[in-house]
Motif scaffolding. Structure first.
Motif, short mmCIF file in Angstrom:
data_model
loop_
_atom_site.label_atom_id
_atom_site.label_comp_id
_atom_site.label_asym_id
_atom_site.label_seq_id
_atom_site.Cartn_x
_atom_site.Cartn_y
_atom_site.Cartn_z
N LYS B 10 0.80 -1.38 -0.15
CA LYS B 10 -0.06 0.16 -0.12
C LYS B 10 0.86 1.33 0.11
N TYR B 11 0.30 2.30 -0.61
CA TYR B 11 0.92 3.87 -0.67
C TYR B 11 -0.08 4.73 -0.44
N GLN B 12 0.48 5.94 0.13
CA GLN B 12 -0.59 6.83 0.52
C GLN B 12 -0.87 7.51 -1.07
N ASP B 13 -2.14 8.19 -0.73
CA ASP B 13 -2.60 8.82 -2.09
C ASP B 13 -1.73 10.11 -2.53
N ASP B 14 -1.08 10.70 -1.80
CA ASP B 14 -0.28 11.66 -2.33
C ASP B 14 0.90 11.42 -2.95
N ARG B 15 1.50 10.16 -2.81
CA ARG B 15 2.54 9.79 -3.64
C ARG B 15 2.45 9.66 -5.15
N ALA B 16 2.93 10.31 -5.74
CA ALA B 16 3.06 10.20 -7.30
C ALA B 16 3.89 9.22 -7.92
N LEU B 17 3.03 8.06 -7.85
CA LEU B 17 3.89 6.91 -8.31
C LEU B 17 3.12 6.44 -9.67
N TRP B 18 3.91 5.69 -10.47
CA TRP B 18 3.17 4.95 -11.50
C TRP B 18 3.00 3.62 -11.38
N ARG B 19 3.99 3.04 -10.41
CA ARG B 19 3.79 1.51 -10.42
C ARG B 19 4.33 1.16 -9.12
N CYS B 20 3.99 0.10 -8.58
CA CYS B 20 4.55 -0.51 -7.29
C CYS B 20 6.14 -0.69 -7.32
N GLU B 21 6.71 -0.82 -6.33
CA GLU B 21 8.33 -1.09 -6.32
C GLU B 21 8.44 -2.34 -6.94
N CYS B 22 7.34 -3.46 -6.60
CA CYS B 22 7.65 -4.85 -7.25
C CYS B 22 7.21 -4.73 -8.79
N GLY B 23 6.95 -3.73 -9.32
CA GLY B 23 6.64 -3.73 -10.69
C GLY B 23 5.27 -3.83 -11.17
N GLY B 24 4.46 -4.14 -10.24
CA GLY B 24 3.11 -4.51 -10.14
C GLY B 24 2.16 -3.11 -10.60
N VAL B 25 1.10 -3.21 -11.05
CA VAL B 25 0.08 -2.17 -11.37
C VAL B 25 -0.82 -1.91 -10.07
N LEU B 26 -0.60 -0.59 -9.88
CA LEU B 26 -1.57 -0.04 -8.64
C LEU B 26 -3.27 0.28 -8.76
N GLU B 27 -3.73 0.08 -7.96
CA GLU B 27 -5.32 0.42 -8.02
C GLU B 27 -5.34 1.33 -6.68
N HIS B 28 -6.63 2.00 -7.04
CA HIS B 28 -6.95 3.09 -5.96
C HIS B 28 -8.08 2.27 -5.17
N SER B 29 -7.82 2.15 -3.83
CA SER B 29 -9.09 1.46 -2.93
C SER B 29 -9.32 2.78 -1.87
N TRP B 30 -10.53 2.63 -1.19
CA TRP B 30 -10.88 3.81 -0.10
C TRP B 30 -10.44 3.28 1.20
N ASP B 31 -9.76 4.29 2.11
CA ASP B 31 -9.84 3.85 3.49
C ASP B 31 -11.01 4.48 3.92
N GLY B 32 -11.30 3.50 4.91
CA GLY B 32 -12.57 3.85 5.85
C GLY B 32 -13.87 4.11 4.78
N GLU B 33 -14.30 5.13 5.32
CA GLU B 33 -15.67 5.49 4.30
C GLU B 33 -15.35 5.42 2.78
N GLY B 34 -16.43 4.64 2.11
CA GLY B 34 -16.21 4.54 0.81
C GLY B 34 -16.92 5.91 0.00
N PRO B 35 -17.08 5.75 -1.28
CA PRO B 35 -17.75 7.04 -1.88
C PRO B 35 -19.14 7.33 -1.64
N VAL B 36 -19.54 8.57 -1.61
CA VAL B 36 -20.80 8.91 -1.20
C VAL B 36 -21.45 9.49 -2.50
N PHE B 37 -22.83 9.15 -2.69
CA PHE B 37 -23.80 9.30 -3.67
C PHE B 37 -25.02 10.11 -3.32
N ASP B 38 -24.80 11.40 -3.30
CA ASP B 38 -25.89 12.14 -2.73
C ASP B 38 -26.50 12.83 -4.02
N ARG B 39 -28.01 12.20 -4.29
CA ARG B 39 -28.59 12.59 -5.50
C ARG B 39 -28.83 14.16 -5.68
#
Lengths: 377, 377
Positions: B10-39
């Motif tokens: 895992k890496y913090q959101d504010d780190r400007a990386l293009w891939r993991c140190e292992c060479g793998g591809v990164l994905e964003h996932s939510w810490d704690g509360e997920g996305p909010v949809f308020d119509r």
């Protein structure tokens, strides 16, 4: 109804005419009740110009011929230190604001049972009319000047329109179209009043996007004037309906190489003079004798606006400046941006005013011209 | 947070990386509360992807780098008798859906203080990243294959990006970019997870435009898969948040000349095989080994969707059929339309279902190819 600007004769809305029997240009005007602006209905409406249906002259039940035109972004930004909002009308379906007008014209013609039309255009209107004719199932023939961009020609032909390339000036193209117009309806966007009924929605959108307020100044390119006159009509309707307190000042921008509006204002004329035009990269406003010239002058004078001429070099510079903000437009639109510096220097716009700059056509249709400009630079 | 798809680091959101140190591809996932949809908040929000700000991973107070991307028209229509809705994502600011991703990437990079990037692209992503880099004030270098359209190249250069043309295949372009990436950040749209955080907004829009409902089937072109994976992520977030009851079936369309997803599904593979690709006019999906191939297969299988291959002739025919409806798109988008007939014949879509066809790139960037096709026909 449709009414002649010259002799005052009236025609029913469902008559598919392109001009009055006297040869004059027709305008739409409301019988009885005028346009209706219901903010709640607008907000809940479709994401196209048909959210303003209450202000469009369509018979009840008329099915719109739509490709999702309108509701283009209004972007907050700056121009050499002046705060402006960019109206990105080049994000209409075919790449120019002309889609607003073409949609309404084809909706009207389809309802009137018209099966085939012809039109002449320097490019953007041709693409737009061809696309909406295709969507309406109306046969379409487009006359374009031989100098029009390759991209514009390919696009028109792809929509299935028959393309007729005419050597010479923009005016020669119109003459050729008029000759052919004896066999099918000449649905010229410069003549049929429904075109302006479509372009006027740009004014409604600015009003809505600014929180139901009108801006102080709106700057746009003007040749035949279909955007300028649409704005004038739209803002007048908002004021008449009592939902806007005043008109914005409207500013028309022309290429110095072809600036009949600028000359007319300088000389205090009531109609535009026939000017000797020179070539300009702003092909969309290369028009020496606009059909609705007197109406354009009225729009500028009545709103306290003005007309500004810009040089080819100023257009070129403005195109780069816009592109480097992420706004890729054709030279005709860049001309409007080029005028901002002059307006500010002349005190015609002031810092702190709400200034809208209309960017009317995409750079993607002018790729050949833009690539050549880059090679020269 | 950013998390590696391969090793789980895992890496913090504010780190400007293009891939993991292992060479793998990164994905964003939510810490704690997920996305909010308020119509209600969405409806009152701006006419861009930032109306879904509650579902975008941006720190509070982050100023979006925006050009008015998103909120593209969803048009009701038909395709050879099948009722479909056309999602006109080619009406994004630079002419393709990539603007959704580029906007979010540049917003993220600007907030992280990045000053210069490089990227490789077959054209659309390059134009998009160049435009948003310009809007963000970030220096930008774009590597493109020598075979990319002239229109795409001119547009990228006009935005002020440094253009590097690489002979050979799309993969050769990537290799050249990777070599150059030792001196500045490789902000590849295929690698940085923020790109998909932008493209996922297409799913949110479909949900909103269909009256807060998800469609039954969504068909889109897929090469590197940034649209497909964005849809998958977006719809999953809607379902997880409890505002949508189920996923739509996602259908990926590829050119028969380069169809690794189709082969992988046929052969029951967990990742895409390296295929020997042939030339295709659908240059936007000409990709023999996508970075996120396994994730694309997951998106197709998990939703009960599929992948379809279409021939060059089918793409050409579909392009004309769309244009004659007024929809002028590049061959890559036409490929998606070509798949509809096959899906229907195979019973993979049924009459009466809510089918969305995603048109991802404008024909105006493919003028040279389209004009050549017309000359041949």
């Amino acid at each position: 109804m449709q009414q002649c600007y010259v002799c005052g004769r009236k025609y029913q809305d469902d008559r598919a005419l392109w001009r009055c029997e006297c040869g004059g240009v027709l305008e739409h005007s409301w019988d009885g009740e005028g346009p209706v602006f219901d903010r709640e209905q607008i907000t809940r409406g479709p994401g196209s110009i048909y959210r303003y249906r209450g202000a469009l002259p369509l018979a009840p039940g008329t099915e719109p011929v739509t490709l999702g035109e309108g509701m283009t972004p209004l972007l907050a930004g700056e121009w050499n230190g002046l705060r402006v909002r960019y109206k990105l009308d080049y994000l209409c379906p075919t790449g120019s604001f002309k889609d607003r007008g073409a949609s309404l014209v084809m909706t009207w013609l389809k309802a009137a049972g018209v099966r085939a039309i012809l039109e002449d255009s320097s490019g953007n209107a041709g693409a737009s009319m061809a696309a909406y004719a295709a969507a309406a199932g109306i046969q379409c023939q487009i006359f374009i000047p031989a100098y029009a961009s390759a991209g514009k020609a390919a696009q028109i032909a792809a929509y299935g329109a028959e393309l007729v390339r005419v050597p010479g000036t923009r005016e020669d193209t119109t003459r050729a179209a008029l000759q052919a117009a004896e066999s099918r309806l000449y649905a010229s966007h410069n003549w049929v009043p429904w075109f302006l009924e479509g372009t006027k929605t740009a004014a409604f959108e600015l009003w809505e996007q600014l929180g139901w307020q009108v801006p102080d100044v709106v700057v746009c390119p003007a040749g035949y004037g279909s955007f300028l006159l649409g704005l004038y009509k739209g803002f007048r309707e908002l004021v008449s309906a009592g939902v806007a307190p005043r008109m914005p000042r409207l500013v028309a921008v022309q290429a110095a190489n072809c600036a009949p509006l600028v000359q007319a204002l300088e000389q205090g004329l009531q109609d535009v003079p026939a000017v000797q035009k020179q070539e300009t990269m702003a092909e969309g406003i290369s028009c020496s004798k606009p059909v609705r010239g007197a109406a354009q002058l009225e729009a500028l004078r009545a709103t306290g606006g003005t007309a500004v001429a810009v040089s080819e070099e100023e257009i070129r510079q403005a195109l780069w400046t816009l592109a480097r903000k992420g706004l890729y437009v054709e030279p005709t639109s860049a001309a409007a941006a080029a005028a901002l510096d002059k307006l500010r220097a002349a005190g015609a716009v002031a810092d702190g005013e709400e200034v809208v700059l209309c960017l009317t056509g995409t750079g993607l249709k002018a790729t050949d011209k833009i690539a050549a400009m880059m090679a020269e630079a």
